[in-house]
Design a protein around this motif. Structure first.
Motif, mmCIF file in Angstrom:
data_model
loop_
_atom_site.group_PDB
_atom_site.id
_atom_site.type_symbol
_atom_site.label_atom_id
_atom_site.label_comp_id
_atom_site.label_asym_id
_atom_site.label_seq_id
_atom_site.Cartn_x
_atom_site.Cartn_y
_atom_site.Cartn_z
ATOM 1 N N UNK A 144 -8.801 0.129 -2.713
ATOM 2 C CA UNK A 144 -9.028 -0.823 -1.622
ATOM 3 C C UNK A 144 -10.491 -0.758 -1.190
ATOM 4 N N UNK A 145 -10.731 -0.347 0.008
ATOM 5 C CA UNK A 145 -12.076 -0.401 0.570
ATOM 6 C C UNK A 145 -12.728 0.965 0.715
ATOM 7 N N UNK A 146 -12.015 1.990 0.325
ATOM 8 C CA UNK A 146 -12.552 3.337 0.544
ATOM 9 C C UNK A 146 -12.251 3.838 1.946
ATOM 10 N N UNK A 147 -11.482 3.046 2.716
ATOM 11 C CA UNK A 147 -11.115 3.437 4.080
ATOM 12 C C UNK A 147 -9.669 3.922 4.099
ATOM 13 N N UNK A 148 -9.288 4.524 5.211
ATOM 14 C CA UNK A 148 -7.919 5.010 5.361
ATOM 15 C C UNK A 148 -6.924 3.864 5.254
ATOM 16 N N UNK A 149 -5.783 4.167 4.645
ATOM 17 C CA UNK A 149 -4.733 3.156 4.514
ATOM 18 C C UNK A 149 -4.028 2.932 5.842
ATOM 19 N N UNK A 150 -3.529 1.723 6.063
ATOM 20 C CA UNK A 150 -2.716 1.479 7.256
ATOM 21 C C UNK A 150 -1.424 2.301 7.172
ATOM 22 N N UNK A 151 -0.861 2.599 8.325
ATOM 23 C CA UNK A 151 0.359 3.429 8.370
ATOM 24 C C UNK A 151 1.500 2.814 7.581
ATOM 25 N N UNK A 152 1.618 1.487 7.620
ATOM 26 C CA UNK A 152 2.722 0.854 6.880
ATOM 27 C C UNK A 152 2.592 1.112 5.384
ATOM 28 N N UNK A 153 1.367 1.125 4.896
ATOM 29 C CA UNK A 153 1.150 1.395 3.471
ATOM 30 C C UNK A 153 1.486 2.849 3.140
ATOM 31 N N UNK A 154 1.114 3.767 4.038
ATOM 32 C CA UNK A 154 1.453 5.188 3.842
ATOM 33 C C UNK A 154 2.973 5.347 3.856
ATOM 34 N N UNK A 155 3.640 4.660 4.778
ATOM 35 C CA UNK A 155 5.116 4.706 4.855
ATOM 36 C C UNK A 155 5.735 4.165 3.576
ATOM 37 N N UNK A 156 5.156 3.111 3.032
ATOM 38 C CA UNK A 156 5.652 2.523 1.781
ATOM 39 C C UNK A 156 5.541 3.538 0.643
ATOM 40 N N UNK A 157 4.447 4.272 0.608
ATOM 41 C CA UNK A 157 4.262 5.290 -0.435
ATOM 42 C C UNK A 157 5.291 6.414 -0.261
ATOM 43 N N UNK A 158 5.485 6.861 0.986
ATOM 44 C CA UNK A 158 6.487 7.903 1.255
ATOM 45 C C UNK A 158 7.865 7.417 0.817
ATOM 46 N N UNK A 159 8.187 6.179 1.138
ATOM 47 C CA UNK A 159 9.481 5.601 0.745
ATOM 48 C C UNK A 159 9.648 5.638 -0.771
ATOM 49 N N UNK A 160 8.589 5.283 -1.484
ATOM 50 C CA UNK A 160 8.644 5.294 -2.948
ATOM 51 C C UNK A 160 8.897 6.688 -3.505
ATOM 52 N N UNK A 161 8.239 7.677 -2.929
ATOM 53 C CA UNK A 161 8.434 9.063 -3.385
ATOM 54 C C UNK A 161 9.832 9.545 -3.021
#
Length: 196
Positions: A144-161
């Motif tokens: 992305x932009x080299x910046x921190x991901x939004x919380x929803x995106x982090x939650x999506x990754x956690x959900x996937x794992x």
């Protein structure tokens, strides 16, 4: 507060905590789930008072001595492999344990070793899941932009794992690793379910 007996109001507050199984004027009983959660976080280096605080306990009501004594009891029980067992809570050795033959004691030692290995496997699973999470978050941030991901995106990754069979019980651990609360994750999950 936190010294001597609990007041009626303090008992009512304590009973609202899901990790409390019973409380009376003189003592408090914690759930087995909390004892294992406590030991898991303690092993990871978290301070006892912080663990109690994060679990929703009012530290002023409990007092530092109660926390200190609970920590000492649970560490000893954990090391002996009896954490969560009734005889460990009562601080007694059952007559069967006391009169055990050497082969029974050896069998008990094997059981303890196997249980400890299972506990260590659980910790390893959580750490593997954490590594996956952090690797994916880092890769996404770089894409992305080299910046921190939004919380929803982090939650999506956690959900996937967490959808992977071996990591289903690691959600709390992953939330802590990502620096978000479990409430944030479960709110994301609810909102995601509504959106479907």
């Amino acid at each position: 507060m936190g010294r001597g007996n609990f007041t009626k109001e303090e008992m009512e507050i304590l009973l609202r905590n899901p990790y409390v199984s019973d409380v009376n004027e003189k003592s408090i009983s914690y759930s087995t789930e909390f004892k294992f959660l406590f030991m898991e976080e303690y092993i990871e280096g978290k301070r006892p008072t912080q663990i109690f605080h994060d679990a929703g306990f009012d530290i002023k009501i409990l007092g530092s001595k109660r926390i200190e004594r609970a920590c000492a009891r649970w560490k000893e029980s954990y090391q002996s492999g009896t954490l969560g067992e009734r005889s460990a809570v009562l601080g007694k050795i059952s007559p069967q344990e006391d009169s055990a033959t050497p082969s029974e004691k050896m069998e008990s030692g094997k059981k303890y070793t196997i249980d400890r290995c299972r506990q260590q496997e659980e910790i390893i699973k959580k750490l593997r899941a954490e590594i996956q999470l952090l690797r994916r978050v880092y890769e996404r941030e770089q894409e992305e932009t080299g910046q921190s991901l939004p919380r929803t995106e982090v939650c999506r990754i956690i959900e996937g794992i967490a959808q992977q069979e071996e990591y289903r019980r690691c959600i709390s651990h992953l939330c802590r690793a990502a620096g978000i609360s479990r409430n944030t994750f479960y709110e994301y999950r609810r909102n995601d379910a509504v959106g479907e």
